[in-house]
Design an enzyme around this catalytic site. Structure first.
Site, PDB file in Angstrom:
ATOM      1  CG  ASP A 185      37.891  38.752  43.768  1.00  0.00           C
ATOM      2  OD1 ASP A 185      38.027  39.618  44.657  1.00  0.00           O
ATOM      3  OD2 ASP A 185      37.320  38.975  42.698  1.00  0.00           O
ATOM      4  CG  HIS A 202      28.644  43.550  41.985  1.00  0.00           C
ATOM      5  ND1 HIS A 202      28.820  44.167  40.770  1.00  0.00           N
ATOM      6  CD2 HIS A 202      29.171  42.301  41.844  1.00  0.00           C
ATOM      7  CE1 HIS A 202      29.428  43.339  39.934  1.00  0.00           C
ATOM      8  NE2 HIS A 202      29.657  42.211  40.564  1.00  0.00           N
ATOM      9  CD  GLU A 248      34.682  42.280  39.102  1.00  0.00           C
ATOM     10  OE1 GLU A 248      33.751  41.681  38.546  1.00  0.00           O
ATOM     11  OE2 GLU A 248      35.462  41.745  39.912  1.00  0.00           O
ATOM     12  CD  GLU A 250      37.208  42.820  43.792  1.00  0.00           C
ATOM     13  OE1 GLU A 250      37.741  42.200  44.751  1.00  0.00           O
ATOM     14  OE2 GLU A 250      36.972  42.285  42.689  1.00  0.00           O
ATOM     15  CG  ASP A 283      39.568  40.543  40.015  1.00  0.00           C
ATOM     16  OD1 ASP A 283      40.741  40.300  39.689  1.00  0.00           O
ATOM     17  OD2 ASP A 283      38.692  39.665  40.059  1.00  0.00           O
ATOM     18  NE  ARG A 313      32.159  42.711  34.182  1.00  0.00           N
ATOM     19  CZ  ARG A 313      32.254  42.471  35.477  1.00  0.00           C
ATOM     20  NH1 ARG A 313      32.243  41.227  35.923  1.00  0.00           N
ATOM     21  NH2 ARG A 313      32.375  43.464  36.341  1.00  0.00           N
ATOM     22  CD  GLN A 363      32.787  36.869  34.871  1.00  0.00           C
ATOM     23  OE1 GLN A 363      33.217  37.990  34.630  1.00  0.00           O
ATOM     24  NE2 GLN A 363      32.272  36.547  36.038  1.00  0.00           N
ATOM     25  CE  LYS A 417      35.848  38.249  37.516  1.00  0.00           C
ATOM     26  NZ  LYS A 417      35.485  39.530  38.129  1.00  0.00           N
ATOM     27  CB  THR A 456      44.356  41.553  40.216  1.00  0.00           C
ATOM     28  OG1 THR A 456      43.529  40.496  39.730  1.00  0.00           O
ATOM     29  CG2 THR A 456      43.719  42.172  41.449  1.00  0.00           C
ATOM     30  CD  GLU A 512      27.220  46.688  39.770  1.00  0.00           C
ATOM     31  OE1 GLU A 512      26.473  47.017  40.714  1.00  0.00           O
ATOM     32  OE2 GLU A 512      28.459  46.587  39.887  1.00  0.00           O
TER      33      GLU A 512
END
Length: 431
Positions: free
Chosen positions: A128, A135, A200, A202, A234, A238, A241, A254, A258, A376
């Site tokens: 990844d 971002h 996320e 992607e 993905d 948070r 993380q 993570k 996915t 975000e």
């Protein structure tokens, strides 16, 4: 290479393909499915609202493809030279645009709603990246307001190795992960379900061909190693993380799930939608020579419109349409091209194999309406989003269903699309 298969006037005798928003005959994505009443995976292509069983029509296709089309995954097909996959596209286009073939093809069409779509590849490795510059700036500003982008960002495509075993096809549920977190104001961690579950937005790049260990792929040849694209989510915890990522980066935050869209939109189909990368801002350093190529600078990006939708359990019960969280475009979001990712990944001699998966990282637009994550959109959870019906969200809750959509559009060509990339959050499994 733009050719006759991109002719916007071309029509298939498959009626549902003629005005299909995602799968007209100009697309012909590849994937793996099981038809109704079967557990036997087989390779197919999407055409309108139908799935065509390629193993079933192998006698009508180039002979050198027979063995690969008999496999339960796409790896063998994407190990073949590009010319072989191009020949497959040409043959399918001819069969599906000439009504003289309808009688022999029709028995091998299966209605898509009755099929189960599977992972298209046996994934050997998953990497990844972090190419979404908007971002990176937005997230960096949450934690480092005075220095959102670290010094290496403009020089090196940042990436980390993900977990291939937990990549799943769209439609599979996602169980809320459990992990260590550090609650605000505390000095010791706790162990329990994540409270800050996020998505996320992607793109995924599926690798074709192989390079021997120790042999880099030069930038001028890198697009030859990209077999096709998909949408990729993905999922991210948070709070897990934030506690675990120093000093080695993401781990349990993570690797729990996915999700990818199941149809591989081939690079052949995407040829009309190639475009130049966004120019770097004045004063930003240019890539090092090994990441520069005139052809890549001319059309190394792909213009793909992206959309994220959220549907809560309450919205489904009330019959409320999913809520659009954001819209953006891949080309405007990416600081590095797909070819640059392949070249950098192999620059130390790393070998990439057919069916390996490269994620772009979160693709956010330059304005808040194009944010590719709840981190975000909610300013780190400080500004909740209000949904139809009055519900609010800072992060995902149990029962939420998140969907990514992608469309390639350009004047003068037929619009083609990606299949949806969807997952529904299930409660954590507590002991």
């Amino acid at each position: 290479m733009i050719d006759h298969t991109h002719d916007p006037a071309a029509q298939s005798w498959v009626e549902s393909a003629q005005d299909h928003a995602a799968f007209p005959v100009q697309n012909l994505p590849l994937g793996v499915f099981t038809p109704a009443g079967s557990t036997d995976p087989r390779i197919g292509t999407a055409i309108g609202d139908e799935v065509l069983d390629l193993r079933g029509i192998a006698s009508l296709l180039p002979a050198e493809l027979g063995a690969a089309l008999g496999e339960p995954r796409l790896n063998a097909l994407f190990a073949l030279p590009f010319a072989a996959r191009l020949a497959l596209r040409y043959a399918l286009f001819a069969l599906l645009t000439n009504a003289a073939h309808a009688e022999e093809i029709r028995p091998h069409l299966h209605h898509a709603d009755a099929c189960t779509l599977l992972l298209p590849f046996a994934i050997g490795d998953y990497t990844d990246f972090y190419v979404g510059i908007h971002h990176a700036r937005a997230v960096g500003a949450l934690f480092r307001p005075d220095n959102p982008l670290l010094p290496n960002y403009h020089h090196v495509p940042i990436g980390y190795h993900g977990r291939a075993s937990s990549v799943q096809a769209s439609g599979a549920s996602v169980t809320r992960p459990i992990g260590q977190t550090l609650p605000p104001g505390e000095t010791a961690p706790v162990f329990g379900p994540t409270r800050r579950l996020d998505y996320e937005l992607e793109l995924g790049l599926w690798i074709a061909g192989a390079n021997p260990l120790g042999t880099p792929v030069p930038i001028s040849e890198a697009w030859e190693r990209i077999g096709g694209l998909c949408l990729l989510n993905d999922w991210s915890a948070r709070d897990v993380q934030a506690w675990e990522y120093q000093p080695l980066g993401p781990f349990l935050a993570k690797n729990f799930a996915t999700t990818v869209s199941p149809w591989v939109v081939t690079r052949e189909a995407l040829a009309p939608f190639r475009c130049p990368p966004s120019p770097r801002a004045e004063g930003e350093p240019q890539p090092l020579p090994y990441l520069r190529d005139p052809a890549d600078a001319a059309d190394g990006m792909i213009a793909i419109e992206l959309e994220v939708l959220l549907e809560t359990a309450a919205m489904r019960e009330a019959g409320t349409a999913p809520h659009v969280l954001s819209r953006s475009t891949a080309g405007a979001a990416m600081h590095w091209t797909p070819a640059q990712l392949v070249t950098h990944h192999t620059s130390n001699g790393c070998n990439l194999a057919p069916g390996d998966l490269l994620g772009t990282g979160t693709l956010s637009g330059p304005d808040p309406a194009g944010a590719g994550s709840l981190l975000e959109l909610t300013k780190g959870g400080r500004e909740p989003i209000t949904l139809p019906g009055g519900e609010t969200r800072t992060f995902l809750e149990d029962g939420d269903r998140l969907t990514l959509r992608g469309t390639a559009r350009r004047e003068g060509y037929r619009t083609i699309g990606f299949s949806a990339c969807t997952g529904t959050i299930l409660p954590a499994l507590l002991a």
